[in-house]
Design a protein around this motif. Structure first.
Motif, PDB file in Angstrom:
ATOM      1  N   ALA A 107      -0.819  -2.929  -2.315  1.00  0.00           N
ATOM      2  CA  ALA A 107       0.282  -3.707  -1.731  1.00  0.00           C
ATOM      3  C   ALA A 107       1.494  -3.693  -2.654  1.00  0.00           C
ATOM      4  CB  ALA A 107      -0.174  -5.141  -1.468  1.00  0.00           C
ATOM      5  N   VAL A 108       1.259  -3.793  -3.953  1.00  0.00           N
ATOM      6  CA  VAL A 108       2.359  -3.732  -4.926  1.00  0.00           C
ATOM      7  C   VAL A 108       2.963  -2.335  -4.956  1.00  0.00           C
ATOM      8  CG1 VAL A 108       2.997  -4.036  -7.343  1.00  0.00           C
ATOM      9  CG2 VAL A 108       1.286  -5.537  -6.311  1.00  0.00           C
ATOM     10  N   VAL A 109       2.089  -1.326  -4.918  1.00  0.00           N
ATOM     11  CA  VAL A 109       2.563   0.060  -4.902  1.00  0.00           C
ATOM     12  C   VAL A 109       3.445   0.308  -3.684  1.00  0.00           C
ATOM     13  CG1 VAL A 109       1.843   2.467  -4.661  1.00  0.00           C
ATOM     14  CG2 VAL A 109       0.602   0.956  -6.209  1.00  0.00           C
ATOM     15  N   GLU A 110       2.989  -0.150  -2.532  1.00  0.00           N
ATOM     16  CA  GLU A 110       3.730   0.071  -1.290  1.00  0.00           C
ATOM     17  C   GLU A 110       5.116  -0.583  -1.342  1.00  0.00           C
ATOM     18  OE1 GLU A 110       2.806  -0.103   3.504  1.00  0.00           O
ATOM     19  OE2 GLU A 110       1.744  -1.464   2.158  1.00  0.00           O
ATOM     20  N   LYS A 111       5.219  -1.711  -2.030  1.00  0.00           N
ATOM     21  CA  LYS A 111       6.492  -2.427  -2.112  1.00  0.00           C
ATOM     22  C   LYS A 111       7.521  -1.659  -2.936  1.00  0.00           C
ATOM     23  CE  LYS A 111       8.499  -6.828  -3.602  1.00  0.00           C
ATOM     24  NZ  LYS A 111       8.217  -8.162  -4.202  1.00  0.00           N
ATOM     25  N   TRP A 112       7.092  -1.011  -4.022  1.00  0.00           N
ATOM     26  CA  TRP A 112       8.034  -0.419  -4.970  1.00  0.00           C
ATOM     27  C   TRP A 112       8.038   1.105  -4.966  1.00  0.00           C
ATOM     28  CZ3 TRP A 112      11.417  -3.731  -6.436  1.00  0.00           C
ATOM     29  CH2 TRP A 112      11.078  -5.070  -6.628  1.00  0.00           C
ATOM     30  N   PHE A 113       7.148   1.727  -4.209  1.00  0.00           N
ATOM     31  CA  PHE A 113       7.064   3.195  -4.245  1.00  0.00           C
ATOM     32  C   PHE A 113       8.285   3.816  -3.588  1.00  0.00           C
ATOM     33  CE2 PHE A 113       5.039   7.263  -2.664  1.00  0.00           C
ATOM     34  CZ  PHE A 113       5.004   7.843  -3.918  1.00  0.00           C
ATOM     35  N   LEU A 114       8.905   4.793  -4.267  1.00  0.00           N
ATOM     36  CA  LEU A 114      10.126   5.423  -3.777  1.00  0.00           C
ATOM     37  C   LEU A 114       9.874   6.796  -3.159  1.00  0.00           C
ATOM     38  CD1 LEU A 114      12.501   4.586  -6.780  1.00  0.00           C
ATOM     39  CD2 LEU A 114      12.265   3.355  -4.607  1.00  0.00           C
ATOM     40  N   GLY A 115       8.630   7.223  -3.141  1.00  0.00           N
ATOM     41  CA  GLY A 115       8.313   8.546  -2.609  1.00  0.00           C
ATOM     42  C   GLY A 115       7.896   8.512  -1.149  1.00  0.00           C
ATOM     43  N   ASP A 116       7.149   9.542  -0.760  1.00  0.00           N
ATOM     44  CA  ASP A 116       6.683   9.686   0.614  1.00  0.00           C
ATOM     45  C   ASP A 116       5.671   8.578   0.934  1.00  0.00           C
ATOM     46  OD1 ASP A 116       5.917  10.486   3.115  1.00  0.00           O
ATOM     47  OD2 ASP A 116       5.095  12.427   2.504  1.00  0.00           O
ATOM     48  N   LYS A 117       5.995   7.756   1.915  1.00  0.00           N
ATOM     49  CA  LYS A 117       5.118   6.636   2.271  1.00  0.00           C
ATOM     50  C   LYS A 117       3.779   7.100   2.830  1.00  0.00           C
ATOM     51  CE  LYS A 117       8.096   3.465   1.167  1.00  0.00           C
ATOM     52  NZ  LYS A 117       7.865   2.586  -0.007  1.00  0.00           N
ATOM     53  N   GLN A 118       3.711   8.364   3.252  1.00  0.00           N
ATOM     54  CA  GLN A 118       2.446   8.881   3.764  1.00  0.00           C
ATOM     55  C   GLN A 118       1.379   8.894   2.669  1.00  0.00           C
ATOM     56  OE1 GLN A 118       1.635   9.616   6.948  1.00  0.00           O
ATOM     57  NE2 GLN A 118      -0.432   9.890   6.167  1.00  0.00           N
ATOM     58  N   MET A 119       1.806   9.064   1.419  1.00  0.00           N
ATOM     59  CA  MET A 119       0.867   9.057   0.300  1.00  0.00           C
ATOM     60  C   MET A 119       0.193   7.693   0.196  1.00  0.00           C
ATOM     61  SD  MET A 119       3.345  11.068  -2.403  1.00  0.00           S
ATOM     62  CE  MET A 119       2.135  11.217  -3.704  1.00  0.00           C
ATOM     63  N   VAL A 120       0.970   6.646   0.400  1.00  0.00           N
ATOM     64  CA  VAL A 120       0.411   5.290   0.381  1.00  0.00           C
ATOM     65  C   VAL A 120      -0.495   5.084   1.581  1.00  0.00           C
ATOM     66  CG1 VAL A 120       0.972   2.823   0.443  1.00  0.00           C
ATOM     67  CG2 VAL A 120       2.419   4.394  -0.858  1.00  0.00           C
ATOM     68  N   ALA A 121      -0.084   5.610   2.741  1.00  0.00           N
ATOM     69  CA  ALA A 121      -0.898   5.476   3.953  1.00  0.00           C
ATOM     70  C   ALA A 121      -2.237   6.183   3.798  1.00  0.00           C
ATOM     71  CB  ALA A 121      -0.133   6.043   5.154  1.00  0.00           C
TER      72      ALA A 121
END
Length: 210
Positions: free
Chosen positions: A95-109
């Motif tokens: 959840a913290v990563v998803e908030k601040w990650f600036l790259g491709d959101k698919q990686m978080v998904a």
């Protein structure tokens, strides 16, 4: 030009020029310090936070691997409960990563999908062990879980690598901004000193000659 001015005008011009140059130097310094501060703050909030939380998430994934193996080897459903606890903690990191990650959101998904799969596998495996279906539980917890875990580790490592690369970029930008600001301030300082010498010389002559 100064020769034709009255003494009061010469003094006002001289001190006014020095004040203007001093103000310009202060503005340049403040603007560049704010720029460096913004880059440093972004560096902490995004790359540093993302990489730290992603590494913690990877640690939880590895912990899940140990717990799943424990459930297979010892036929103990309590290892399944530990796996689910690790999944819960990993979701908090994500959840913290998803908030601040600036790259491709698919990686978080992808990581999020991995955690969902691991949770389902752990629940199904736990139930199979509880029902005494050890062979079926072993197949699910060994082979299906292994592929899912490897995918999750690769996806989270991709996030870490991206965050570290961005950290390097932010650091280089901050260094370049600080270097250019230093050069500009030195140039302004030299210009102000030279101008002060010229003004002081002109004023002293204007006062002493009469």
């Amino acid at each position: 030009m100064l020769k034709n001015l009255k003494m009061a005008a010469k003094l006002i011009f001289g001190f006014g020029t020095m004040l203007v140059l001093s103000a310009i130097m202060m503005i340049v310094a403040i603007v560049n310090l704010q720029s460096v501060g913004t880059l440093t703050n972004t560096l902490y909030q995004s790359p540093f936070t993302v990489s730290t939380q992603s590494i913690m998430l990877q640690s939880e994934l590895q912990c899940m691997g140990r717990e799943i193996r424990g459930m297979v080897v010892y036929k103990d459903t309590s290892y399944g409960d530990s796996t689910l606890s690790s999944v819960s903690r990993a979701r908090e990191n994500l959840a913290v990563v998803e908030k601040w990650f600036l790259g491709d959101k698919q990686m978080v998904a992808d990581v999020k999908q991995t955690l969902d799969k691991i949770e389902n596998i752990a629940k199904e495996g736990k139930q199979l062990v509880a029902d005494g279906k050890i062979d079926e539980a072993t197949d699910k917890l060994t082979y299906e879980f292994k592929d899912t875990l490897e995918f999750g580790l690769q996806s989270s490592q991709g996030i870490v690598d991206f965050a570290l690369n961005r950290a390097s970029e932010f650091n280089n930008s901050a260094s370049a901004t600080l270097k250019s600001a230093t050069i500009l301030l030195i140039v302004l300082l030299v210009a102000m000193v030279l101008l002060c010498v010229v003004i002081a010389t002109t004023l002293s002559r204007s006062i002493s000659r009469p």
